[in-house]
Structure formats: C-alpha cells, structure tokens
Write a protein that holds these residues in place. Structure first.
Motif, mmCIF file in Angstrom:
data_model
loop_
_atom_site.group_PDB
_atom_site.id
_atom_site.type_symbol
_atom_site.label_atom_id
_atom_site.label_comp_id
_atom_site.label_asym_id
_atom_site.label_seq_id
_atom_site.Cartn_x
_atom_site.Cartn_y
_atom_site.Cartn_z
ATOM 1 N N PRO A 61 0.910 -0.987 -0.152
ATOM 2 C CA PRO A 61 -0.060 0.238 0.200
ATOM 3 C C PRO A 61 1.069 1.307 0.010
ATOM 4 O O PRO A 61 2.021 1.247 0.315
ATOM 5 C CB PRO A 61 -0.708 -0.191 1.349
ATOM 6 C CG PRO A 61 0.050 -0.925 2.244
ATOM 7 C CD PRO A 61 1.083 -1.842 1.268
ATOM 8 N N GLU A 62 0.229 2.105 -0.634
ATOM 9 C CA GLU A 62 1.048 3.658 -0.233
ATOM 10 C C GLU A 62 0.542 4.121 1.137
ATOM 11 O O GLU A 62 -0.496 4.517 1.216
ATOM 12 C CB GLU A 62 0.505 4.522 -1.298
ATOM 13 C CG GLU A 62 1.265 6.268 -0.823
ATOM 14 C CD GLU A 62 1.552 6.772 -2.196
ATOM 15 O OE1 GLU A 62 2.403 6.470 -3.051
ATOM 16 O OE2 GLU A 62 0.798 7.889 -2.195
ATOM 17 N N GLY A 98 -4.795 5.021 -1.717
ATOM 18 C CA GLY A 98 -5.983 5.441 -1.543
ATOM 19 C C GLY A 98 -6.351 6.570 -2.557
ATOM 20 O O GLY A 98 -7.549 6.831 -3.045
ATOM 21 N N SER A 99 -5.188 7.427 -2.583
ATOM 22 C CA SER A 99 -5.607 8.578 -3.530
ATOM 23 C C SER A 99 -4.371 8.803 -4.509
ATOM 24 O O SER A 99 -4.503 9.725 -5.513
ATOM 25 C CB SER A 99 -5.747 9.777 -3.009
ATOM 26 O OG SER A 99 -4.531 9.957 -1.811
ATOM 27 N N ASP A 100 -3.186 8.110 -4.403
ATOM 28 C CA ASP A 100 -2.040 8.733 -5.219
ATOM 29 C C ASP A 100 -1.283 7.579 -5.676
ATOM 30 O O ASP A 100 -1.613 6.897 -6.717
ATOM 31 C CB ASP A 100 -1.266 9.529 -4.351
ATOM 32 C CG ASP A 100 -0.274 10.357 -5.213
ATOM 33 O OD1 ASP A 100 0.009 10.248 -6.378
ATOM 34 O OD2 ASP A 100 0.509 11.171 -4.323
ATOM 35 N N GLY A 128 -7.495 5.018 -5.383
ATOM 36 C CA GLY A 128 -9.064 5.452 -5.396
ATOM 37 C C GLY A 128 -9.589 4.636 -4.564
ATOM 38 O O GLY A 128 -9.342 3.764 -3.977
ATOM 39 N N ASP A 129 -10.853 4.948 -4.315
ATOM 40 C CA ASP A 129 -11.773 3.776 -3.709
ATOM 41 C C ASP A 129 -11.769 2.394 -4.174
ATOM 42 O O ASP A 129 -11.348 2.342 -5.296
ATOM 43 C CB ASP A 129 -13.317 4.408 -3.743
ATOM 44 C CG ASP A 129 -13.663 5.614 -3.174
ATOM 45 O OD1 ASP A 129 -12.609 6.084 -2.079
ATOM 46 O OD2 ASP A 129 -14.642 6.135 -3.340
#
Ligand SMILES: Cc1cc2nc3c(=O)[nH]c(=O)nc-3n(C[C@H](O)[C@H](O)[C@H](O)COP(=O)(O)O)c2cc1C
Length: 154
Positions: A61-62, A98-100, A128-129
C-alpha cells in the motif's frame, strides 16, 4: 526445470489480502505448469528468498506518500546481500493507494534501479476507492509474471 516466482507483498487490509490471494491464484493458473509461486510477507522475506527467485512481484500500500515500512525493511535487509547477484532480475510492482501512488512508485523504482532489477511491465497502481477490478488486475499480474517465466520470455 521449475522456475520460481516470489511475491513479497504487505497486506494490512482485507482488500490488499484479497488482491494478494488473487495474484497467487493467477500465478497458479492450471495452464502454467513449470512455475512454483511463493508469497512471503516482507518482514519475513530474506535475501535467500530473493536469490532463489527467477522473478519477483512486489506489493505494497501507499502509506504517507511512500511504500509501507514493511517493504522498506525488506529492501534494507536484502539490498547489499543481493546487489551483486540479482542484476537483471525481472520484477513487477503492485501499489494499492487510497488516492495517489506516485511517491511509492518513485521510491520502489529508485531502489530497484540501484539493484538493477528489470521491470517486466508497467507498475500496477490501484488508486482511489476500492474497486473489484483491482482484484482482477492483481490476478492478471500474477498470471502475467508466471506465464512469462513459464514461457521463458521474462
Ligand atoms: C497511515 C496511512 C497513510 C496513508 N497514506 C496514503 C498516501 O500517502 N497516499 C495514498 O494514496 N493512500 C494512503 N493511504 C491509503 C492506503 O494506501 C490504503 O488505505 C491501503 O492501500 C489499503 O487499501 P484498502 O483501504 O482498499 O484496504 C494511507 C493509509 C494509512 C492507514
């Protein structure tokens, strides 16, 4: 001769565990006969695991704009023992963000450039989601790497 695919993935959430399970499943597709796949958590993976692998999939994960601390710990431990011995190893990267995801990609690419590993394909950034397609993309990545090893084209 059997080839060895190593998956080193940090999976702190249900979604990332599902992605890892699908990646393993894809790599173990019945059509792929000559490849043994092992998944090892980054905090447990050793330099010997890397040395005995013909190809590697990295999963993280980031977190806070970078790869997980667990994957960084893996690199910290294997870097010098592997540096002279794994040049040219094909690898692939899967990031759940999650977003980047860009900081993680850059961080991993900096390290594997130092190791002189060779990207077998573009990183898979699942951003993202959470979407069900991430699970299928992870499966496809596992299959791609194992099939490529099996065919001798990685
Ligand atoms: C402490 C923490 C920091 C995070 N930082 C980032 C970040 O910098 N960039 C990003 O895209 N996602 C970030 N995330 C989101 C995670 O990448 C995401 O929750 C993780 O991949 C698990 O995905 P899931 O929620 O689908 O299980 C962060 C999550 C946590 C818990």
């Amino acid at each position: 001769m059997t080839k060895h695919l190593l998956i080193v993935a940090h999976t702190p959430s249900e979604n990332t565990r599902r992605m890892l399970a699908a990646m393993i499943d894809g790599a173990q597709d019945p059509a792929i006969e000559g490849v043994a796949t092992r998944a090892v958590a980054p905090l447990k993976a050793t330099a010997d695991d890397v040395l005995s692998a013909d190809a590697i999939i990295l999963g993280t994960p980031e977190n806070l704009g970078y790869m997980s601390g667990a994957l960084k710990d893996f690199f910290d431990r294997i870097y010098y023992p592997c540096l002279e011995l794994t040049q040219g190893r094909p690898y692939a990267l899967c990031v759940r963000a999650g977003s980047d995801g860009t900081g993680t990609r850059r961080g991993v690419e900096t390290i594997v450039t130092g190791l002189r590993w060779r990207a077998a394909r573009e990183p898979l950034i699942c951003r993202g989601d959470f979407r069900e397609e991430f699970v299928e993309q992870a499966r496809e990545l596992g299959m791609y790497m194992a099939a490529g090893l099996d065919a001798g084209i990685l």
